[in-house]
Motif scaffolding. Structure first.
Motif, PDB file in Angstrom:
ATOM      1  N   VAL A 148       9.408   7.145  -1.735  1.00 10.29           N
ATOM      2  CA  VAL A 148       8.503   7.565  -2.805  1.00 10.29           C
ATOM      3  C   VAL A 148       9.000   6.981  -4.118  1.00 10.29           C
ATOM      4  N   LEU A 149       8.111   6.274  -4.815  1.00 11.06           N
ATOM      5  CA  LEU A 149       8.443   5.651  -6.103  1.00 11.06           C
ATOM      6  C   LEU A 149       7.584   6.257  -7.204  1.00 11.06           C
ATOM      7  N   LYS A 150       8.134   6.273  -8.427  1.00  8.35           N
ATOM      8  CA  LYS A 150       7.429   6.822  -9.589  1.00  8.35           C
ATOM      9  C   LYS A 150       6.736   5.701 -10.359  1.00  8.35           C
TER      10      LYS A 150
ATOM     11  N   ALA B 145       0.846  -1.191   0.000  1.00  7.77           N
ATOM     12  CA  ALA B 145       0.000   0.000   0.000  1.00  7.77           C
ATOM     13  C   ALA B 145       0.881   1.242   0.000  1.00  7.77           C
ATOM     14  N   GLY B 146       0.463   2.229  -0.758  1.00  4.85           N
ATOM     15  CA  GLY B 146       1.144   3.516  -0.771  1.00  4.85           C
ATOM     16  C   GLY B 146       0.138   4.624  -1.017  1.00  4.85           C
ATOM     17  N   THR B 147       0.529   5.830  -0.697  1.00  6.04           N
ATOM     18  CA  THR B 147      -0.331   6.997  -0.881  1.00  6.04           C
ATOM     19  C   THR B 147       0.198   7.833  -2.036  1.00  6.04           C
ATOM     20  N   ILE B 148      -0.674   8.159  -2.964  1.00  3.44           N
ATOM     21  CA  ILE B 148      -0.291   9.020  -4.090  1.00  3.44           C
ATOM     22  C   ILE B 148      -0.037  10.416  -3.544  1.00  3.44           C
ATOM     23  N   VAL B 149       1.183  10.921  -3.772  1.00  4.01           N
ATOM     24  CA  VAL B 149       1.539  12.245  -3.258  1.00  4.01           C
ATOM     25  C   VAL B 149       1.688  13.286  -4.365  1.00  4.01           C
TER      26      VAL B 149
ATOM     27  N   PHE C 141       5.521   4.966  -0.163  1.00  3.79           N
ATOM     28  CA  PHE C 141       5.392   3.646   0.452  1.00  3.79           C
ATOM     29  C   PHE C 141       5.992   3.611   1.856  1.00  3.79           C
ATOM     30  N   GLY C 142       6.237   4.761   2.454  1.00  2.00           N
ATOM     31  CA  GLY C 142       6.737   4.808   3.822  1.00  2.00           C
ATOM     32  C   GLY C 142       8.249   4.753   3.899  1.00  2.00           C
ATOM     33  N   ALA C 143       8.734   4.701   5.143  1.00  2.00           N
ATOM     34  CA  ALA C 143      10.172   4.813   5.414  1.00  2.00           C
ATOM     35  C   ALA C 143      11.006   3.732   4.738  1.00  2.00           C
ATOM     36  N   GLY C 144      10.505   2.521   4.653  1.00  2.54           N
ATOM     37  CA  GLY C 144      11.298   1.431   4.088  1.00  2.54           C
ATOM     38  C   GLY C 144      11.564   1.554   2.600  1.00  2.54           C
ATOM     39  N   LEU C 145      10.582   2.022   1.842  1.00  2.00           N
ATOM     40  CA  LEU C 145      10.712   2.104   0.381  1.00  2.00           C
ATOM     41  C   LEU C 145      10.781   3.532  -0.137  1.00  2.00           C
TER      42      LEU C 145
END
Length: 112
Positions: free
Chosen positions: A45-47, A16-20, A39-43
Motif C-alpha cells: 500500500v502506497l500513499k 494498477a492499484g485499488t484505492i483502500v 498495489f498487491g504483494a510486491g509493492l
C-alpha cells in the motif's frame, strides 16, 4: 512533440492499484484527497495525494482501481510523503479525470 526511445518508456512503472482509503487533505494548496492505494504483494500500500475533488466524492473512490506511477522518488507534499503518482487527464475546465482500467485487473499489474 519530442520523441522518446522505447527504453525510456520501459523505465516508467505504471501499475494498477485499488484505492483502500480516502481522506480529506485540508492542508493542500488546492483541494485534494490523501489516498492509500494497494498495489498487491510486491509493492504493498502506497500513499499519494490527488487533486480530484472536482469530479469525485470520497465515498465513490474507495475500492476503485487506478493507474499510478510507482517508481518516482517519494515527494513531500505538505504533511504527507507521496509514494506514487495517481494518473489522470485534465479536462478543458481544469478538472482531473482519473486514468483507470476499464475492466478489473490484479493489483500491481503493469501497463504494457
Amino acid at each position: 512533440m519530442e520523441t522518446i526511445e522505447w527504453g525510456d518508456f520501459e523505465r516508467v512503472q505504471i501499475r494498477a492499484g485499488t484505492i483502500v482509503e480516502v481522506e480529506d487533505f485540508p492542508q493542500a494548496r488546492r483541494p485534494a484527497y490523501k489516498l492509500r492505494v494497494d498495489f498487491g504483494a510486491g509493492l504493498g500500500v502506497l500513499k499519494s495525494s490527488a487533486q480530484i475533488t472536482d469530479l469525485y466524492a470520497r465515498e465513490e473512490l474507495e475500492g476503485r482501481q487506478v493507474l499510478a506511477v510507482v517508481n518516482f522518488p517519494a515527494k513531500q507534499i505538505g504533511p504527507i510523503r507521496s509514494e506514487c503518482l495517481v494518473t489522470g487527464l485534465h479536462r478543458e475546465d481544469g478538472a482531473v479525470v482519473l486514468a483507470v482500467p476499464d475492466k478489473p485487473v490484479p493489483n500491481g499489474a503493469r501497463l504494457a
